[in-house]
Write an enzyme that holds these catalytic residues in place. Sequence first.
Site, PDB file in Angstrom:
ATOM      1  N   HIS A  84      -7.958  33.189   8.475  1.00 38.41           N
ATOM      2  CA  HIS A  84      -9.282  32.618   8.222  1.00 38.41           C
ATOM      3  C   HIS A  84      -9.895  32.025   9.489  1.00 38.41           C
ATOM      4  O   HIS A  84     -11.107  31.874   9.580  1.00 38.41           O
ATOM      5  CB  HIS A  84      -9.246  31.591   7.073  1.00 38.41           C
ATOM      6  CG  HIS A  84      -8.631  30.264   7.384  1.00 38.41           C
ATOM      7  ND1 HIS A  84      -7.323  29.943   7.071  1.00 38.41           N
ATOM      8  CD2 HIS A  84      -9.151  29.154   7.944  1.00 38.41           C
ATOM      9  CE1 HIS A  84      -7.073  28.700   7.426  1.00 38.41           C
ATOM     10  NE2 HIS A  84      -8.163  28.200   7.964  1.00 38.41           N
ATOM     11  N   ASP A 221      -1.588  34.261   5.887  1.00 36.47           N
ATOM     12  CA  ASP A 221      -2.775  33.771   6.593  1.00 36.47           C
ATOM     13  C   ASP A 221      -2.538  33.730   8.105  1.00 36.47           C
ATOM     14  O   ASP A 221      -2.307  32.664   8.688  1.00 36.47           O
ATOM     15  CB  ASP A 221      -3.159  32.387   6.059  1.00 36.47           C
ATOM     16  CG  ASP A 221      -4.587  31.997   6.404  1.00 36.47           C
ATOM     17  OD1 ASP A 221      -5.197  32.670   7.265  1.00 36.47           O
ATOM     18  OD2 ASP A 221      -5.089  31.025   5.822  1.00 36.47           O
ATOM     19  N   SER A 655      -5.678  24.153  10.955  1.00 37.59           N
ATOM     20  CA  SER A 655      -5.497  25.545  10.562  1.00 37.59           C
ATOM     21  C   SER A 655      -5.016  26.363  11.757  1.00 37.59           C
ATOM     22  O   SER A 655      -5.637  26.345  12.816  1.00 37.59           O
ATOM     23  CB  SER A 655      -6.807  26.123  10.033  1.00 37.59           C
ATOM     24  OG  SER A 655      -7.162  25.528   8.813  1.00 37.59           O
TER      25      SER A 655
END
Length: 720
Positions: A84, A221, A655
Site C-alpha cells: 500500500h 502487504d 507502514s
Amino acid sequence: MKKILLSLFVTTSLFLNLRADEGMWIPMLLQNNEQEMQEMGMNISVEDIYSINNSSMKDAVVLFGGGCTGEIVSDKGLLFTNHHCGFDWIQYHSTVEHDYLTNGFWAMSFEEELPCPGLTAVMLKKMEDVTARVLEGVDERNMSAEERSEIVKNNIKKIKEEAEANTDYEVEIKSFYHGNQYYMIYNEVFKDVRMVGTPPSNIGKFGGDTDNWVWPRHTGDFSIFRIYVSPDGKAVEYSEDNMPYKPNYHFPISLKGVEEGDFTFVFGYPARTNEYLPSVAVDQEANVIYPVSVDLRGKILDIYNKYQEKDPKVRIQYASKHAGLGNGWKKWMGVTEGINNFKGVEKKHAFDKQFTKWAYQSRARGAYLELIKEFEKLYAEYEPYRLATTYLSETALQIEVLTFAANFNRLSKVTKDTPQEEIDKLVANAKEAAKVFFKDYHQPIDEEVAAMVLQEYINNQPADFRPELLNTIVEKYDNVQAYVDELFAKTMFASEENVNKFLDEFKPSKAKKLAKDPALMAYNNVMDFYFDNVRNKSVELNGQIAELQRVFMRGQMEFHAEQNPDKMMYPDANFTLRVTYGKVGGFSPRDAVRYKHFTTLDGIMQKENPDIYDYVVTDRLRELYENKDYGRYADKDGSMHVAFIAGNHTTGGNSGSPILNADGHLLGLNFDRTWEGTMSDLIYDPSICKNISVDVRYVLFIIDKYAGATRLIEEMTIVE
C-alpha cells in the site's frame, strides 16, 4: 494528603507510568532503554541500532515517499516497503494492457526496473539536541506567546543556515514535546528510486477494505524498490548512468519466524500521535469530528464500489483514490469505538482533575492551575470551525472536477500585459495537470459524488456559515441534482477534449471566459468562504490551543519526572525516526474471543471467494498451496505463515517498517494495527493495541516460489 497522592498516582499510571511495550523512542537516546530492552530479550546493544561513528541499523531505514517507511535488504540498495506504500507507483505504471495492480510486476533484470519520477527515500544521518540554542533568549514567565514564537523562529532560522553552510545533507529542525525540545536532523535524500517488484493486489491487498485494520489478516502487504545513485555514489536525480546504491548496512533476513513471547522491535517513521491531549480534545476528535468524516467517506466509497465492480478500467482508475479514502474511513471508526469502549475520555478527564490537584500543591506550578478550564473554553469555540473545515474537505473538495479546475486559477488571471513566457509555462503546467487528471477520471462517478456531498453539506451546515454556492443551490434550483446536471453540462473541465482544445487556442483574451467556468467559479466560491470565514479564526484558535498544549506538556513532563524518575517520557510521533519494542503475542479484544499471534495460508483459502475481488485467490498461489510447495520458507510446523502480531507501539508512517528480532534480523514488515487498538494515536492500551506485520518468510515465498524472481533472493543475506 496521602489519600490525594495515592489517588493521583493510580490515575496517573494510566497515562504516565509507561509500560515496557509502550513508547516511540528517539534512537539517539536509546541508552535510557537499553537495560529494559535486554531484560525483555534483546541480544544486541543500542549502539548496533543507532550509531554516529559506525555503520548501524539506522543506515538501512528510510522514509519512503514522504509517508511510509522502507528498509534496505541487500548490498545493492534493494528496498522493502508495503504494497500500500508503493500503491501509487504500481498504479502509475499500470495500464489496461499492463495491469500490474491485478497481475503483479517483477523486474527480472536491473534494466527492467521502472523509474518513479518524484519518489524519494530519505535516510537519517545524524541528530543533534539544539533545544538550548533554539530557546536562547526565551523567558517562559515574562514573555508573551507571540514574543516567544518570534524568538524561536529566528533562532531556528539562524541555526539551520549555519548547519546548511557546513554540510551536503538536507537539514531540518523539528519540535518535540509540543515545543519544549528541539532536534536538528541531517538527512540524505535519494531521488532515483525504481520499482522492482510487486505481488498482484489479490496478494498484496488481499482482504481489501473489509479486512483493513482487522485481525486476523492474510495480506502479503509488500512491494520492492531499489535506490540508485550516481557512479560516484551521490544521491542524484534519475539517469541511465546511475548505479544501484551500496549501503553502509542492510538487514539480514531471518527464516526462524516468531513464537509467543519473543522480543521484537520496530524501526521506522511514525507520523502523528497525540498521546498527551486533555480529555476535551480527545472527546472532540473521537466523538465529533471523526464520525462526520466516517459518514461522508462511507457514502463516497459506496459510489466508487458500484462503478469499480462494473468496469476493470474504472477499478484501476479509482484504486488509489479508493484506498486513500478507505484507510481513514475504517481507522476513524475504530478510534471512536476503541476510545468509547476503553472509556478513554472518562479516564483522561480523571487525569485532568488529578493534574489540576497536583498543580495546586505548589506555587511553582501556577502556570498549570487553569489549563484544563482554558482548554474546555477554547475547544468549545473551536468546534464549529473544525466542523466547517471537515465538511469542506469531505464534501466540496471531493468533487474532482472542482479541484481539477483549481489548476487553472492563475491562467484565468492573465492579461495582455502578462509576459508570453509566463503564459506558455502556465499552459504547459495546465496540460500536464490535465494529462494526469483524465488518466484516472470517470465523470459518472464524479457527478454522483457531487450530488451526494453537496446535499450533505447543505443538510449539515447552517445557512449563515456555509459557502454562498450552497445557498444559491437551495434558492435557485429545484434540487441539488438540477444544479449538478447544469454544472457538468456547462463546465469544460469534465472533458479532456474541451480542455486540450481550449489550452491549444489559449490567449489572454480568453482568460475572462475561463474565470467564468462554473466549476472554477464553484471552487473559488467554496475556498473564498473558507479563507474569509473559517481559516483565520481556526488558525487563531489553533495557535492558542497549541500554546496551552506546550505548557500542559511541560507540566506533564514535570509530573512524570516526579512519578517515574528513572524512565524518560517519550515524545509524540512527528515523522522522525523512532524505535518501539514489545513482545509477540495474541490478544483478547472482547469476552470469549482469543486470537493467536499468527495466520497462515490456510486462512487465505478459507476466505477465498471468486465473486468478491478482494478475496480472489490466483491460480498460481492455489497451486503452490495444494502442493504444499513452500520451499525453505515454511514454518517448522509445515505451514506457510502469512502475518503475525506483537505489542509494538506504531502508527501511520510506520507502514513498511522493519520488525526485527532479538538479534536485529528482519522478521517482517509492519503494515497495520488491530482495529480495536487504532485509538493508540490518542490513548495506548497494551492489551489491545497490537501491530500487524507480514511475515518475511511469506514475502520471500512470493518472490521466489510464486514469481520466480530468485535473482532478488540471491542479493539478500538470509539467516536460516
